[in-house]
Design an enzyme around this catalytic site. Sequence first.
Site, PDB file in Angstrom:
ATOM      1  N   ASP A   1       2.065 -21.378  11.586  1.00 17.77           N
ATOM      2  CA  ASP A   1       2.200 -20.373  10.275  1.00 17.77           C
ATOM      3  C   ASP A   1       3.166 -21.108   9.293  1.00 17.77           C
ATOM      4  O   ASP A   1       2.973 -20.935   8.162  1.00 17.77           O
ATOM      5  CB  ASP A   1       2.865 -19.327  10.903  1.00 17.77           C
ATOM      6  CG  ASP A   1       1.694 -18.313  11.932  1.00 17.77           C
ATOM      7  OD1 ASP A   1       0.733 -18.893  11.727  1.00 17.77           O
ATOM      8  OD2 ASP A   1       2.213 -17.446  12.283  1.00 17.77           O
TER       9      ASP A   1
ATOM     10  N   ASP B   1      -1.932   1.779  -5.321  1.00 20.65           N
ATOM     11  CA  ASP B   1      -3.451   2.197  -4.669  1.00 20.65           C
ATOM     12  C   ASP B   1      -4.523   1.498  -5.547  1.00 20.65           C
ATOM     13  O   ASP B   1      -4.828   1.417  -6.613  1.00 20.65           O
ATOM     14  CB  ASP B   1      -3.747   3.382  -4.820  1.00 20.65           C
ATOM     15  CG  ASP B   1      -5.080   3.943  -4.158  1.00 20.65           C
ATOM     16  OD1 ASP B   1      -5.701   3.213  -3.774  1.00 20.65           O
ATOM     17  OD2 ASP B   1      -5.439   5.263  -4.448  1.00 20.65           O
ATOM     18  N   LEU B   2      -4.931   0.235  -4.575  1.00 22.86           N
ATOM     19  CA  LEU B   2      -5.477  -0.807  -5.132  1.00 22.86           C
ATOM     20  C   LEU B   2      -7.088  -0.226  -5.563  1.00 22.86           C
ATOM     21  O   LEU B   2      -8.085  -0.895  -6.016  1.00 22.86           O
ATOM     22  CB  LEU B   2      -5.659  -1.905  -4.310  1.00 22.86           C
ATOM     23  CG  LEU B   2      -4.397  -2.774  -4.437  1.00 22.86           C
ATOM     24  CD1 LEU B   2      -4.596  -4.019  -3.546  1.00 22.86           C
ATOM     25  CD2 LEU B   2      -3.798  -3.294  -5.760  1.00 22.86           C
TER      26      LEU B   2
ATOM     27  N   ARG C   1       0.876  -1.192  -0.225  1.00 30.76           N
ATOM     28  CA  ARG C   1      -0.136  -0.033  -0.145  1.00 30.76           C
ATOM     29  C   ARG C   1       0.908   1.199  -0.096  1.00 30.76           C
ATOM     30  O   ARG C   1       1.896   1.170   0.839  1.00 30.76           O
ATOM     31  CB  ARG C   1      -0.939  -0.100   1.107  1.00 30.76           C
ATOM     32  CG  ARG C   1      -1.926  -1.108   1.202  1.00 30.76           C
ATOM     33  CD  ARG C   1      -2.798  -1.222   2.731  1.00 30.76           C
ATOM     34  NE  ARG C   1      -1.905  -0.826   3.657  1.00 30.76           N
ATOM     35  CZ  ARG C   1      -2.277  -0.778   5.185  1.00 30.76           C
ATOM     36  NH1 ARG C   1      -3.694  -0.597   5.056  1.00 30.76           N
ATOM     37  NH2 ARG C   1      -1.353  -0.523   5.941  1.00 30.76           N
TER      38      ARG C   1
ATOM     39  N   ARG D   1     -13.385  -8.812  -2.581  1.00 30.79           N
ATOM     40  CA  ARG D   1     -13.506  -7.215  -2.498  1.00 30.79           C
ATOM     41  C   ARG D   1     -12.768  -6.267  -3.120  1.00 30.79           C
ATOM     42  O   ARG D   1     -13.087  -5.290  -3.439  1.00 30.79           O
ATOM     43  CB  ARG D   1     -13.670  -6.741  -0.754  1.00 30.79           C
ATOM     44  CG  ARG D   1     -15.043  -7.634  -0.106  1.00 30.79           C
ATOM     45  CD  ARG D   1     -14.932  -6.823   1.114  1.00 30.79           C
ATOM     46  NE  ARG D   1     -14.140  -7.040   2.153  1.00 30.79           N
ATOM     47  CZ  ARG D   1     -13.889  -8.052   3.053  1.00 30.79           C
ATOM     48  NH1 ARG D   1     -14.872  -9.162   2.887  1.00 30.79           N
ATOM     49  NH2 ARG D   1     -12.927  -8.237   3.797  1.00 30.79           N
TER      50      ARG D   1
ATOM     51  N   ILE E   1      -0.969 -20.548  17.393  1.00 27.21           N
ATOM     52  CA  ILE E   1      -1.232 -21.522  18.677  1.00 27.21           C
ATOM     53  C   ILE E   1      -2.622 -21.776  18.434  1.00 27.21           C
ATOM     54  O   ILE E   1      -2.854 -23.116  18.939  1.00 27.21           O
ATOM     55  CB  ILE E   1      -1.008 -20.476  19.905  1.00 27.21           C
ATOM     56  CG1 ILE E   1      -0.936 -21.559  21.187  1.00 27.21           C
ATOM     57  CG2 ILE E   1      -2.138 -19.300  20.140  1.00 27.21           C
ATOM     58  CD1 ILE E   1      -0.675 -20.882  22.447  1.00 27.21           C
TER      59      ILE E   1
ATOM     60  N   GLY F   1      -2.278 -13.598   1.557  1.00 24.68           N
ATOM     61  CA  GLY F   1      -2.823 -14.350   2.990  1.00 24.68           C
ATOM     62  C   GLY F   1      -3.712 -13.622   3.624  1.00 24.68           C
ATOM     63  O   GLY F   1      -3.604 -13.596   4.755  1.00 24.68           O
TER      64      GLY F   1
ATOM     65  N   GLY G   1      -7.365 -15.502  14.365  1.00 21.50           N
ATOM     66  CA  GLY G   1      -6.485 -16.868  14.922  1.00 21.50           C
ATOM     67  C   GLY G   1      -5.091 -16.426  14.683  1.00 21.50           C
ATOM     68  O   GLY G   1      -4.712 -15.839  13.849  1.00 21.50           O
ATOM     69  N   HIS G   2      -4.468 -17.355  15.293  1.00 22.83           N
ATOM     70  CA  HIS G   2      -3.068 -17.247  15.241  1.00 22.83           C
ATOM     71  C   HIS G   2      -2.406 -18.647  15.590  1.00 22.83           C
ATOM     72  O   HIS G   2      -3.123 -19.601  15.829  1.00 22.83           O
ATOM     73  CB  HIS G   2      -2.266 -16.378  16.152  1.00 22.83           C
ATOM     74  CG  HIS G   2      -2.105 -15.031  16.022  1.00 22.83           C
ATOM     75  ND1 HIS G   2      -1.746 -14.576  14.579  1.00 22.83           N
ATOM     76  CD2 HIS G   2      -2.894 -13.870  16.197  1.00 22.83           C
ATOM     77  CE1 HIS G   2      -1.870 -13.025  14.448  1.00 22.83           C
ATOM     78  NE2 HIS G   2      -2.770 -12.752  15.262  1.00 22.83           N
TER      79      HIS G   2
END
Length: 383
Positions: free
Chosen positions: A170, A74-75, A49, A105, A142, A97, A139-140
């Site tokens: 990850d 700039d999308l 960005r 969108r 763990i 990701g 979430g992550h």
Amino acid sequence: MTMPHSPSDGPRKGPLHGLRVIEFAGIGPGPFAGMMLADMGADVIVIDRPADARRAQERPRPATNRGKRAIAVDLKSEEGQATVWRLLESADALLEGFRPGVMERLGFAPETVAARAPRLVYGRVTGWGQDGPLAHAAGHDINYVALTGVLHASGRMGQAPVIPPTMVGDMGGGAMFLLFGMLCALMEARQSGRGQVVDAAMVDGVTAMSALIHQLRFNGTWVDDAPANFFSNSSPFYEVFECSDGRFVTLGAIEPQFYATLLEKLGLHDVPAQAQYDVRQWPALKARVAALIKTQPQAHWQALMEGSDACFAPVLDFAQAAQHPHNQARGLFVQVQGEQQVAPAPRLSRSQARAPAPGAHSGEHTEAVLAQMASAPGWPAAR
């Protein structure tokens, strides 16, 4: 692809030279997967960005951007959208990701991209997957490891389970399976002429990595009861032990012949090697081994057992790991402008990975890439 590439390729182009990947900037497994592709010679162009590019000079160069080119787009503007479409139409693969729905969108849904770039492989990595009840939940690492049962498998009696942060969910379940899926799809596209979507969910990958545990559970080698499971650090031969200097060593002598070597190295001549899996003896023998290990510093045990069949290794921090003779001989760590980084992996006998260089700042190559798109042959014409 026969597209022109970054001058930073140098003499070592890598086995993926000629492959172009467009990476939508993110965090965690996506940039790591892109780094691995760039290490192996792919032309990875990161779309950042403009706001990130304006702040780029205030931050260190990201190691996961090494070998990549980074542009700021700039999308939300027509010009930005047109630029991204030209990039995608020149590329072999896309990597993103975001949470499910974000790319849609932005106007780059898989079916939309497939209509304009039918050969492109569309790589997506998420925690929970593109569908399912949890798909849109935060979430992550763990959390993903916990849901699959793998975190429970790391527990020991009376203590909470612990797994190294980011490495299992990850990087293992996410980035590695994303890379594997993308390379599979790229190979298939050579035959079919058609790309496809790679849905790499971390819960999928972590579950797949637990295949050996599921096999061991089926044949009775693995039991979920921690006191009877040597993988749960309940035994005297598969555990982390503290030394007299406060440092730690690991023992992992699972097989009978290695266990016999361990007993010999420890001087435990009165312990019958054939009773290795008599779980009733584990608590007392483990306490005895722990007391013995704690009588000497880590260096003593390292000198006694390292390199033998006792299945031994010292617990090192990252600074110590970089200094260990084996790791130095393998070149596991590299210095990039004074920063310790991990070396590219795996190794190929003929096509070497590119030498790591400083990571690209957000938007650093915007002008150069746009100029190349305007003048170099092979880029799709602007629409």
